[in-house]
Design an enzyme around this catalytic site. Structure first.
Site, PDB file in Angstrom:
ATOM      1  N   PRO A 102       0.797  -1.231   0.000  1.00 11.42           N
ATOM      2  CA  PRO A 102       0.000   0.000   0.000  1.00 11.42           C
ATOM      3  C   PRO A 102       0.831   1.284   0.000  1.00 11.42           C
ATOM      4  O   PRO A 102       1.870   1.351   0.656  1.00 11.42           O
ATOM      5  CB  PRO A 102      -0.832  -0.105   1.287  1.00 11.42           C
ATOM      6  CG  PRO A 102      -0.149  -1.128   2.118  1.00 11.42           C
ATOM      7  CD  PRO A 102       0.521  -2.076   1.168  1.00 11.42           C
ATOM      8  N   ASN A 103       0.324   2.236  -0.736  1.00 12.33           N
ATOM      9  CA  ASN A 103       0.882   3.593  -0.861  1.00 12.33           C
ATOM     10  C   ASN A 103       2.138   3.674  -1.720  1.00 12.33           C
ATOM     11  O   ASN A 103       2.620   4.765  -2.010  1.00 12.33           O
ATOM     12  CB  ASN A 103       1.148   4.214   0.532  1.00 12.33           C
ATOM     13  CG  ASN A 103      -0.127   4.351   1.336  1.00 12.33           C
ATOM     14  OD1 ASN A 103      -1.090   4.954   0.869  1.00 12.33           O
ATOM     15  ND2 ASN A 103      -0.159   3.771   2.522  1.00 12.33           N
ATOM     16  N   ARG A 158       5.325  10.753  -2.654  1.00 14.99           N
ATOM     17  CA  ARG A 158       5.018  10.482  -1.255  1.00 14.99           C
ATOM     18  C   ARG A 158       6.281  10.629  -0.404  1.00 14.99           C
ATOM     19  O   ARG A 158       7.234   9.876  -0.587  1.00 14.99           O
ATOM     20  CB  ARG A 158       4.509   9.044  -1.148  1.00 14.99           C
ATOM     21  CG  ARG A 158       4.393   8.527   0.253  1.00 14.99           C
ATOM     22  CD  ARG A 158       4.340   7.002   0.267  1.00 14.99           C
ATOM     23  NE  ARG A 158       4.112   6.523   1.607  1.00 14.99           N
ATOM     24  CZ  ARG A 158       4.404   5.305   2.022  1.00 14.99           C
ATOM     25  NH1 ARG A 158       4.941   4.433   1.185  1.00 14.99           N
ATOM     26  NH2 ARG A 158       4.171   4.942   3.250  1.00 14.99           N
ATOM     27  N   TYR A 181      11.364   8.416   0.832  1.00 11.70           N
ATOM     28  CA  TYR A 181      11.239   7.358  -0.170  1.00 11.70           C
ATOM     29  C   TYR A 181      11.844   7.691  -1.532  1.00 11.70           C
ATOM     30  O   TYR A 181      11.841   6.844  -2.421  1.00 11.70           O
ATOM     31  CB  TYR A 181       9.758   6.980  -0.324  1.00 11.70           C
ATOM     32  CG  TYR A 181       9.158   6.443   0.965  1.00 11.70           C
ATOM     33  CD1 TYR A 181       9.632   5.261   1.527  1.00 11.70           C
ATOM     34  CD2 TYR A 181       8.147   7.132   1.632  1.00 11.70           C
ATOM     35  CE1 TYR A 181       9.110   4.763   2.711  1.00 11.70           C
ATOM     36  CE2 TYR A 181       7.607   6.640   2.818  1.00 11.70           C
ATOM     37  CZ  TYR A 181       8.099   5.456   3.353  1.00 11.70           C
ATOM     38  OH  TYR A 181       7.572   4.968   4.525  1.00 11.70           O
ATOM     39  N   ASN A 192       7.858  -5.743  -1.131  1.00  3.52           N
ATOM     40  CA  ASN A 192       7.854  -4.648  -0.164  1.00  3.52           C
ATOM     41  C   ASN A 192       6.406  -4.550   0.327  1.00  3.52           C
ATOM     42  O   ASN A 192       5.566  -3.953  -0.339  1.00  3.52           O
ATOM     43  CB  ASN A 192       8.293  -3.334  -0.814  1.00  3.52           C
ATOM     44  CG  ASN A 192       8.342  -2.210   0.222  1.00  3.52           C
ATOM     45  OD1 ASN A 192       7.833  -2.354   1.332  1.00  3.52           O
ATOM     46  ND2 ASN A 192       8.942  -1.091  -0.153  1.00  3.52           N
ATOM     47  N   ALA A 211       3.250  -0.934   4.793  1.00  7.73           N
ATOM     48  CA  ALA A 211       2.746  -0.960   6.179  1.00  7.73           C
ATOM     49  C   ALA A 211       2.281  -2.346   6.608  1.00  7.73           C
ATOM     50  O   ALA A 211       2.299  -2.665   7.810  1.00  7.73           O
ATOM     51  CB  ALA A 211       1.627   0.055   6.335  1.00  7.73           C
ATOM     52  N   GLU A 232      12.565  -9.691   1.092  1.00  3.88           N
ATOM     53  CA  GLU A 232      11.791  -8.546   1.607  1.00  3.88           C
ATOM     54  C   GLU A 232      12.611  -7.274   1.386  1.00  3.88           C
ATOM     55  O   GLU A 232      13.801  -7.238   1.701  1.00  3.88           O
ATOM     56  CB  GLU A 232      11.553  -8.776   3.105  1.00  3.88           C
ATOM     57  CG  GLU A 232      10.830  -7.650   3.813  1.00  3.88           C
ATOM     58  CD  GLU A 232      10.684  -7.934   5.319  1.00  3.88           C
ATOM     59  OE1 GLU A 232      11.025  -9.061   5.776  1.00  3.88           O
ATOM     60  OE2 GLU A 232      10.267  -7.016   6.041  1.00  3.88           O
ATOM     61  N   HIS A 286      12.705  -2.962   1.777  1.00  6.37           N
ATOM     62  CA  HIS A 286      12.175  -1.674   2.251  1.00  6.37           C
ATOM     63  C   HIS A 286      13.066  -0.566   1.724  1.00  6.37           C
ATOM     64  O   HIS A 286      14.299  -0.666   1.809  1.00  6.37           O
ATOM     65  CB  HIS A 286      12.131  -1.618   3.779  1.00  6.37           C
ATOM     66  CG  HIS A 286      11.248  -2.668   4.345  1.00  6.37           C
ATOM     67  ND1 HIS A 286       9.880  -2.583   4.289  1.00  6.37           N
ATOM     68  CD2 HIS A 286      11.534  -3.867   4.918  1.00  6.37           C
ATOM     69  CE1 HIS A 286       9.362  -3.671   4.817  1.00  6.37           C
ATOM     70  NE2 HIS A 286      10.342  -4.479   5.192  1.00  6.37           N
ATOM     71  N   ARG A 330      13.675   4.154  12.198  1.00  5.77           N
ATOM     72  CA  ARG A 330      12.418   4.907  12.243  1.00  5.77           C
ATOM     73  C   ARG A 330      11.608   4.528  13.501  1.00  5.77           C
ATOM     74  O   ARG A 330      12.159   4.000  14.453  1.00  5.77           O
ATOM     75  CB  ARG A 330      11.654   4.655  10.936  1.00  5.77           C
ATOM     76  CG  ARG A 330      12.457   5.112   9.708  1.00  5.77           C
ATOM     77  CD  ARG A 330      11.692   4.910   8.424  1.00  5.77           C
ATOM     78  NE  ARG A 330      10.492   5.745   8.388  1.00  5.77           N
ATOM     79  CZ  ARG A 330       9.518   5.592   7.485  1.00  5.77           C
ATOM     80  NH1 ARG A 330       9.629   4.653   6.553  1.00  5.77           N
ATOM     81  NH2 ARG A 330       8.459   6.368   7.505  1.00  5.77           N
TER      82      ARG A 330
HETATM   83  C1  DQA Z   1       8.354   0.798   3.746  1.00  2.45           C
HETATM   84  C2  DQA Z   1       8.470   0.999   5.262  1.00  2.45           C
HETATM   85  C3  DQA Z   1       7.136   0.805   5.940  1.00  2.45           C
HETATM   86  O1  DQA Z   1       7.266   0.992   7.347  1.00  2.45           O
HETATM   87  C4  DQA Z   1       6.132   1.812   5.415  1.00  2.45           C
HETATM   88  O2  DQA Z   1       4.862   1.585   5.994  1.00  2.45           O
HETATM   89  C5  DQA Z   1       6.066   1.840   3.931  1.00  2.45           C
HETATM   90  C6  DQA Z   1       7.268   1.666   3.133  1.00  2.45           C
HETATM   91  C7  DQA Z   1       9.664   1.124   3.009  1.00  2.45           C
HETATM   92  O3  DQA Z   1       9.763   0.753   1.846  1.00  2.45           O
HETATM   93  O4  DQA Z   1      10.568   1.760   3.582  1.00  2.45           O
HETATM   94  O5  DQA Z   1       5.003   2.107   3.367  1.00  2.45           O
HETATM   95  O6  DQA Z   1       8.051  -0.576   3.504  1.00  2.45           O
END
Ligand code: DQA
Length: 147
Positions: free
Chosen positions: A10-11, A18, A23, A75, A78, A99, A101, A108
């Site tokens: 998501p997002n 964003r 990011y 990825n 959240a 995985e 990120h 964080r």
């Molecule tokens: C994320 C880190 C997560 O905590 C966050 O909710 C994201 C992006 C990252 O790519 O750094 O949406 O997965």
């Protein structure tokens, strides 16, 4: 032909606009184009998908069990920190799981320090920005090569 599935949670469709200070400025399309190119050069089939919906990510993982997918790069965004259901789906997948990120989640908020997906992941990459996806794809390709 070996196949890799890249899943963005998501997002991540908002990548580039964003919170770019966290990011980065690259869009998801930029990232996926780079991965398609790397996969093609190495003779791999690749599918890149993004969803804001947990169930759609789970459906994609389940489909990967049946279509010859060798590895999943994910990825979960959240959902990393909340989704036992995504963990369960990945546990039912036999191939490699990496995985990724973009940010260094360990630098964080405390709630980002725990990952359900890490309980299944063969490798975890965090904090390298979009290069993390490339490192993951390199690792997947290398792991499939004969010694
Ligand atoms: C994320 C880190 C997560 O905590 C966050 O909710 C994201 C992006 C990252 O790519 O750094 O949406 O997965």
């Amino acid at each position: 032909m070996s196949k890799v599935l890249v899943l963005h949670g998501p997002n991540l469709n908002l990548l580039g606009t964003r919170q770019p200070e966290i990011y980065g400025h690259e869009t998801l399309e930029d990232v996926n184009n780079g991965l398609y190119e790397k996969a093609a050069i190495n003779g791999w089939d690749i599918e890149c998908r993004q969803s804001n919906h947990e169930g759609e990510l789970i459906d994609a993982i389940q489909a990967a069990r049946l279509d010859g997918t060798t590895a999943i790069i994910i990825n979960p965004a959240a959902y990393t920190h909340t989704s036992v259901a995504i963990l369960d789906a990945l546990n039912a997948f036999d191939g490699r799981v990496i995985e990724v990120h973009l940010s260094n989640v360990h630098r964080r908020e405390a709630f980002r320090h725990h990952s359900y997906v890490s309980l299944r992941a063969d490798g975890v990459i965090a904090g390298l920005g979009t290069q993390g996806y490339h490192a993951a794809l390199d690792a997947v390709i290398r792991a499939a090569e004969p010694d």
